[in-house]
Design a protein around this motif. Structure first.
Motif, PDB file in Angstrom:
ATOM      1  N   GLY A 105       0.815  -1.208   0.000  1.00  0.00           N
ATOM      2  CA  GLY A 105       0.000   0.000   0.000  1.00  0.00           C
ATOM      3  C   GLY A 105       0.846   1.254   0.000  1.00  0.00           C
ATOM      4  O   GLY A 105       2.052   1.232   0.228  1.00  0.00           O
ATOM      5  N   GLN A 106       0.199   2.371  -0.308  1.00  0.00           N
ATOM      6  CA  GLN A 106       0.819   3.691  -0.347  1.00  0.00           C
ATOM      7  C   GLN A 106       2.010   3.754  -1.292  1.00  0.00           C
ATOM      8  O   GLN A 106       3.007   4.441  -1.038  1.00  0.00           O
ATOM      9  N   GLY A 107       1.933   2.978  -2.394  1.00  0.00           N
ATOM     10  CA  GLY A 107       2.985   3.019  -3.405  1.00  0.00           C
ATOM     11  C   GLY A 107       4.224   2.208  -3.078  1.00  0.00           C
ATOM     12  O   GLY A 107       5.257   2.375  -3.710  1.00  0.00           O
ATOM     13  N   ILE A 108       4.111   1.303  -2.106  1.00  0.00           N
ATOM     14  CA  ILE A 108       5.283   0.553  -1.629  1.00  0.00           C
ATOM     15  C   ILE A 108       5.087  -0.948  -1.855  1.00  0.00           C
ATOM     16  O   ILE A 108       4.014  -1.490  -1.568  1.00  0.00           O
ATOM     17  N   ASP A 137      -4.026  -1.705  -1.467  1.00  0.00           N
ATOM     18  CA  ASP A 137      -4.881  -0.530  -1.657  1.00  0.00           C
ATOM     19  C   ASP A 137      -5.149  -0.251  -3.144  1.00  0.00           C
ATOM     20  O   ASP A 137      -5.736   0.769  -3.489  1.00  0.00           O
ATOM     21  N   MET A 157      -3.332   0.787  -5.370  1.00  0.00           N
ATOM     22  CA  MET A 157      -2.576   1.922  -5.900  1.00  0.00           C
ATOM     23  C   MET A 157      -1.295   1.398  -6.559  1.00  0.00           C
ATOM     24  O   MET A 157      -0.722   0.401  -6.115  1.00  0.00           O
ATOM     25  N   ARG A 176       7.149   3.068   6.263  1.00  0.00           N
ATOM     26  CA  ARG A 176       5.883   3.622   6.771  1.00  0.00           C
ATOM     27  C   ARG A 176       6.051   5.080   7.170  1.00  0.00           C
ATOM     28  O   ARG A 176       5.074   5.775   7.417  1.00  0.00           O
ATOM     29  N   GLY A 222       6.304   8.618   6.444  1.00  0.00           N
ATOM     30  CA  GLY A 222       5.922   9.460   5.318  1.00  0.00           C
ATOM     31  C   GLY A 222       7.006  10.408   4.860  1.00  0.00           C
ATOM     32  O   GLY A 222       7.150  10.671   3.660  1.00  0.00           O
ATOM     33  N   CYS A 247       9.562   8.485   2.755  1.00  0.00           N
ATOM     34  CA  CYS A 247       9.019   8.186   1.424  1.00  0.00           C
ATOM     35  C   CYS A 247       8.968   9.441   0.559  1.00  0.00           C
ATOM     36  O   CYS A 247       9.274   9.384  -0.636  1.00  0.00           O
ATOM     37  N   ARG A 255      10.894   9.834  -2.986  1.00  0.00           N
ATOM     38  CA  ARG A 255      10.177  10.176  -4.220  1.00  0.00           C
ATOM     39  C   ARG A 255      10.690  11.472  -4.842  1.00  0.00           C
ATOM     40  O   ARG A 255      10.519  11.689  -6.038  1.00  0.00           O
TER      41      ARG A 255
END
Length: 154
Positions: free
Chosen positions: A59-62, A92, A94, A124, A126, A129, A133
């Motif tokens: 999830g969350q692009g991971i 998710d 995504m 995890r 933020g 990450c 990115r």
């Protein structure tokens, strides 16, 4: 255990385009061979086999693909940042753009689980990450992963 002990600087890469999960596993296999002298085809097959048990997109692009190999003598880390997110069957739904793969010995037991928990905890965060990115340079990505994690432990 710290990320710096399982993730070599040359095992971090940015990929501009990846068209499928299978292609991603090939990229990871090639990186494992170049960085850790593990046979690419064996790494690819092990990652595909493990993924068949259930998607490793958390999830969350991971994504956290992982596998066990008889040729592995310790836990090895591989990190890919995808410039174009890839559909990965994540929980998710995504697309994924941050991929941290782990290759562990067949009998790694607790070490494999500790490494997986460490990577999961790190990604995890933020702010980590967001920094991953925002950067594409492999040396910078390695520094973000290893320094952020060790400074959290202090």
């Amino acid at each position: 255990m710290e990320l710096g002990t399982i993730l070599k600087a040359d095992a971090v890469k940015t990929i501009s385009s990846c068209t499928s999960k299978k292609r991603l596993f090939h990229d990871l296999g090639e990186l494992a061979e170049a960085s850790y002298d593990l046979p690419a085809s064996t790494v690819i097959d092990a990652l595909i086999e493990r993924e068949g048990l259930g998607p490793t997109g958390v999830g969350q692009g991971i994504a956290l693909p992982h596998a066990r190999l008889s040729q592995a003598t310790r836990v090895y880390g591989l990190f890919l940042r995808l410039e174009k997110p890839l559909q990965f069957d994540a929980v998710d739904r995504m697309p994924v753009d941050l991929v941290f793969a782990l290759i562990a010995p067949q009998n790694a037991g607790v070490d494999h689980l500790k490494a997986l928990a460490l990577v999961s905890r790190t990604l995890r965060n933020g702010s980590i990450c967001a920094k991953l990115r925002a950067n594409s340079d492999p040396a910078t990505l390695h520094t973000i992963l290893t320094e952020m994690q060790s400074s959290q432990a202090a």
